[in-house]
Design a protein around this motif. Sequence first.
Motif, PDB file in Angstrom:
ATOM      1  N   MET A   1       0.844  -1.189   0.000  1.00 44.83           N
ATOM      2  CA  MET A   1       0.000   0.000   0.000  1.00 44.83           C
ATOM      3  C   MET A   1       0.880   1.241   0.000  1.00 44.83           C
ATOM      4  O   MET A   1       1.879   1.308   0.713  1.00 44.83           O
ATOM      5  N   SER A   2       0.523   2.249  -0.790  1.00 46.20           N
ATOM      6  CA  SER A   2       1.294   3.494  -0.871  1.00 46.20           C
ATOM      7  C   SER A   2       0.368   4.683  -0.680  1.00 46.20           C
ATOM      8  O   SER A   2       0.137   5.465  -1.600  1.00 46.20           O
ATOM      9  N   LYS A   3      -0.177   4.799   0.520  1.00 46.15           N
ATOM     10  CA  LYS A   3      -0.991   5.963   0.862  1.00 46.15           C
ATOM     11  C   LYS A   3      -0.066   6.993   1.513  1.00 46.15           C
ATOM     12  O   LYS A   3       0.393   6.804   2.634  1.00 46.15           O
ATOM     13  N   ILE A   4       0.224   8.048   0.775  1.00 49.50           N
ATOM     14  CA  ILE A   4       1.175   9.054   1.232  1.00 49.50           C
ATOM     15  C   ILE A   4       0.504  10.418   1.187  1.00 49.50           C
ATOM     16  O   ILE A   4      -0.023  10.820   0.142  1.00 49.50           O
TER      17      ILE A   4
ATOM     18  N   ARG B   1     -16.142  14.915 -11.944  1.00 47.87           N
ATOM     19  CA  ARG B   1     -16.243  15.106 -10.500  1.00 47.87           C
ATOM     20  C   ARG B   1     -15.494  14.008  -9.754  1.00 47.87           C
ATOM     21  O   ARG B   1     -14.757  14.272  -8.791  1.00 47.87           O
ATOM     22  N   LEU B   2     -15.681  12.760 -10.192  1.00 53.28           N
ATOM     23  CA  LEU B   2     -14.979  11.650  -9.550  1.00 53.28           C
ATOM     24  C   LEU B   2     -13.464  11.822  -9.680  1.00 53.28           C
ATOM     25  O   LEU B   2     -12.721  11.610  -8.711  1.00 53.28           O
ATOM     26  N   GLY B   3     -13.015  12.223 -10.870  1.00 53.66           N
ATOM     27  CA  GLY B   3     -11.588  12.429 -11.073  1.00 53.66           C
ATOM     28  C   GLY B   3     -11.004  13.439 -10.107  1.00 53.66           C
ATOM     29  O   GLY B   3      -9.907  13.254  -9.565  1.00 53.66           O
ATOM     30  N   GLY B   4     -11.745  14.521  -9.865  1.00 55.60           N
ATOM     31  CA  GLY B   4     -11.277  15.543  -8.932  1.00 55.60           C
ATOM     32  C   GLY B   4     -11.195  15.030  -7.510  1.00 55.60           C
ATOM     33  O   GLY B   4     -10.222  15.302  -6.780  1.00 55.60           O
ATOM     34  N   ILE B   5     -12.214  14.276  -7.073  1.00 66.28           N
ATOM     35  CA  ILE B   5     -12.230  13.743  -5.713  1.00 66.28           C
ATOM     36  C   ILE B   5     -11.116  12.708  -5.528  1.00 66.28           C
ATOM     37  O   ILE B   5     -10.421  12.700  -4.498  1.00 66.28           O
ATOM     38  N   ILE B   6     -10.917  11.843  -6.527  1.00 73.31           N
ATOM     39  CA  ILE B   6      -9.864  10.838  -6.442  1.00 73.31           C
ATOM     40  C   ILE B   6      -8.489  11.508  -6.387  1.00 73.31           C
ATOM     41  O   ILE B   6      -7.606  11.110  -5.609  1.00 73.31           O
ATOM     42  N   ASN B   7      -8.307  12.547  -7.181  1.00 72.36           N
ATOM     43  CA  ASN B   7      -7.034  13.277  -7.167  1.00 72.36           C
ATOM     44  C   ASN B   7      -6.763  13.871  -5.783  1.00 72.36           C
ATOM     45  O   ASN B   7      -5.657  13.738  -5.238  1.00 72.36           O
ATOM     46  N   ASP B   8      -7.779  14.504  -5.208  1.00 75.15           N
ATOM     47  CA  ASP B   8      -7.621  15.082  -3.868  1.00 75.15           C
ATOM     48  C   ASP B   8      -7.372  13.988  -2.832  1.00 75.15           C
ATOM     49  O   ASP B   8      -6.567  14.166  -1.899  1.00 75.15           O
ATOM     50  N   GLY B   9      -8.076  12.858  -2.981  1.00 78.25           N
ATOM     51  CA  GLY B   9      -7.913  11.765  -2.034  1.00 78.25           C
ATOM     52  C   GLY B   9      -6.521  11.165  -2.052  1.00 78.25           C
ATOM     53  O   GLY B   9      -5.966  10.816  -1.007  1.00 78.25           O
ATOM     54  N   ARG B  10      -5.937  11.075  -3.218  1.00 76.32           N
ATOM     55  CA  ARG B  10      -4.566  10.552  -3.319  1.00 76.32           C
ATOM     56  C   ARG B  10      -3.577  11.518  -2.680  1.00 76.32           C
ATOM     57  O   ARG B  10      -2.685  11.110  -1.927  1.00 76.32           O
ATOM     58  N   LEU B  11      -3.728  12.798  -2.997  1.00 77.18           N
ATOM     59  CA  LEU B  11      -2.826  13.798  -2.428  1.00 77.18           C
ATOM     60  C   LEU B  11      -2.934  13.855  -0.907  1.00 77.18           C
ATOM     61  O   LEU B  11      -1.957  14.143  -0.209  1.00 77.18           O
ATOM     62  N   ALA B  12      -4.129  13.571  -0.382  1.00 75.63           N
ATOM     63  CA  ALA B  12      -4.348  13.626   1.066  1.00 75.63           C
ATOM     64  C   ALA B  12      -3.966  12.326   1.776  1.00 75.63           C
ATOM     65  O   ALA B  12      -4.140  12.216   2.993  1.00 75.63           O
ATOM     66  N   GLY B  13      -3.465  11.347   1.033  1.00 72.35           N
ATOM     67  CA  GLY B  13      -3.060  10.089   1.647  1.00 72.35           C
ATOM     68  C   GLY B  13      -4.204   9.147   1.950  1.00 72.35           C
ATOM     69  O   GLY B  13      -4.058   8.210   2.737  1.00 72.35           O
ATOM     70  N   GLU B  14      -5.340   9.357   1.282  1.00 72.59           N
ATOM     71  CA  GLU B  14      -6.521   8.522   1.528  1.00 72.59           C
ATOM     72  C   GLU B  14      -6.636   7.356   0.541  1.00 72.59           C
ATOM     73  O   GLU B  14      -7.362   6.397   0.795  1.00 72.59           O
ATOM     74  N   ILE B  15      -5.943   7.449  -0.600  1.00 70.38           N
ATOM     75  CA  ILE B  15      -6.048   6.436  -1.648  1.00 70.38           C
ATOM     76  C   ILE B  15      -4.648   6.001  -2.076  1.00 70.38           C
ATOM     77  O   ILE B  15      -3.754   6.835  -2.241  1.00 70.38           O
TER      78      ILE B  15
ATOM     79  N   VAL C   1      -0.747  16.669   0.640  1.00 70.95           N
ATOM     80  CA  VAL C   1      -1.540  17.881   0.865  1.00 70.95           C
ATOM     81  C   VAL C   1      -2.632  17.547   1.882  1.00 70.95           C
ATOM     82  O   VAL C   1      -3.507  16.711   1.609  1.00 70.95           O
ATOM     83  N   ALA C   2      -2.588  18.168   3.050  1.00 66.68           N
ATOM     84  CA  ALA C   2      -3.599  17.924   4.070  1.00 66.68           C
ATOM     85  C   ALA C   2      -4.947  18.482   3.614  1.00 66.68           C
ATOM     86  O   ALA C   2      -5.014  19.577   3.064  1.00 66.68           O
ATOM     87  N   LYS C   3      -5.998  17.690   3.831  1.00 70.46           N
ATOM     88  CA  LYS C   3      -7.312  18.143   3.367  1.00 70.46           C
ATOM     89  C   LYS C   3      -8.403  17.492   4.200  1.00 70.46           C
ATOM     90  O   LYS C   3      -8.342  16.293   4.500  1.00 70.46           O
ATOM     91  N   GLU C   4      -9.401  18.273   4.580  1.00 69.51           N
ATOM     92  CA  GLU C   4     -10.593  17.768   5.243  1.00 69.51           C
ATOM     93  C   GLU C   4     -11.695  17.602   4.190  1.00 69.51           C
ATOM     94  O   GLU C   4     -11.967  18.528   3.415  1.00 69.51           O
ATOM     95  N   PHE C   5     -12.319  16.438   4.164  1.00 70.80           N
ATOM     96  CA  PHE C   5     -13.324  16.156   3.150  1.00 70.80           C
ATOM     97  C   PHE C   5     -14.733  16.271   3.724  1.00 70.80           C
ATOM     98  O   PHE C   5     -14.967  15.955   4.896  1.00 70.80           O
ATOM     99  N   THR C   6     -15.641  16.716   2.895  1.00 72.37           N
ATOM    100  CA  THR C   6     -17.052  16.718   3.292  1.00 72.37           C
ATOM    101  C   THR C   6     -17.511  15.265   3.414  1.00 72.37           C
ATOM    102  O   THR C   6     -16.902  14.351   2.819  1.00 72.37           O
ATOM    103  N   PRO C   7     -18.557  15.005   4.167  1.00 72.43           N
ATOM    104  CA  PRO C   7     -19.063  13.628   4.269  1.00 72.43           C
ATOM    105  C   PRO C   7     -19.371  13.006   2.908  1.00 72.43           C
ATOM    106  O   PRO C   7     -19.125  11.820   2.688  1.00 72.43           O
TER     107      PRO C   7
END
Length: 302
Positions: free
Chosen positions: A1-4, A60-74, A7-13
Amino acid sequence: MSKIEYVAKEFTPEHQSVIDNANAIITIYQAKGYKLTLRQLYYQFVARALLPNTDQNYKRLGGIINDGRLAGEIDWNAIEDRTRNLQTLSSWDSPGDIIEAVAEQFRLDLWESQPDRLEVWVEKEALAGIFQRICNELRVPYIACRGYMSQSEMWATAMRFRDYIDNGQTPRIFHFGDHDPSGIDMSRDIKDRLAVFGIDMDGGEADFERLALNMNQVKQYNPPPNPAKLTDSRCSGYLTKFGNKSWELDALDPDVLADLVRDAVAQCLDQKAWDKALKAEDEHKRKLGVVSAKWDKLTAKL
């Protein structure tokens, strides 16, 4: 797993739910050894009724996935871009290392003793990773056509097929494409252009089979539809025959695509000749391994 986290980010529910669903889907496919493109991941969302199938939702999905990767969530390794890759030459620490690698990678042309010469052609380069895995497993050549094939590659194919035919073998193309005006037409185009170079793909000296995407598979697997592209010059004939919906090859599960290839290859294989060639290959690899293990001793006095 490479969740790194970069960019710190708080996500909406709502966005966190998308990330959690993405990770659940990724986990399923990682367990099978697959990496997904963003497009394939999107179609898994659509197939699970997690998103309506619209261009807006794909972006929209592409944007959320991009943010999620940068935030270490994916996991960074879970999604890949199969169209942009660094190319470089291999290097080795010593001559013994390259011989060891050669021993592991040595391959005979197992198809040389077969009655048929098989090739898998896939419309999209983005799906090359899926087909690379199954085709390498079965030792079948494959090519990502990137839409309509170039004239240069069509001529090279004809010359290759002519050599096979002269050697008493039957060339066979298994074609995979979208079920849309252009994707359907590409199958016709391949056969017609090879005919120009003297190769009959309609069951004579060579053979062509469109393995996917076909209407029976659309009915069986129910992939999410798209509107047919009305700007496509081939749309009129498509609308008459199939209606105003189209379907992308990416929407089929990778296991389905792999099984289609596996089943088609199995129907063509002379297993006895294959096993004999594979046994000869194993013996060559064994000898190369012996040389690799004794490399230092063999070269000590040189």
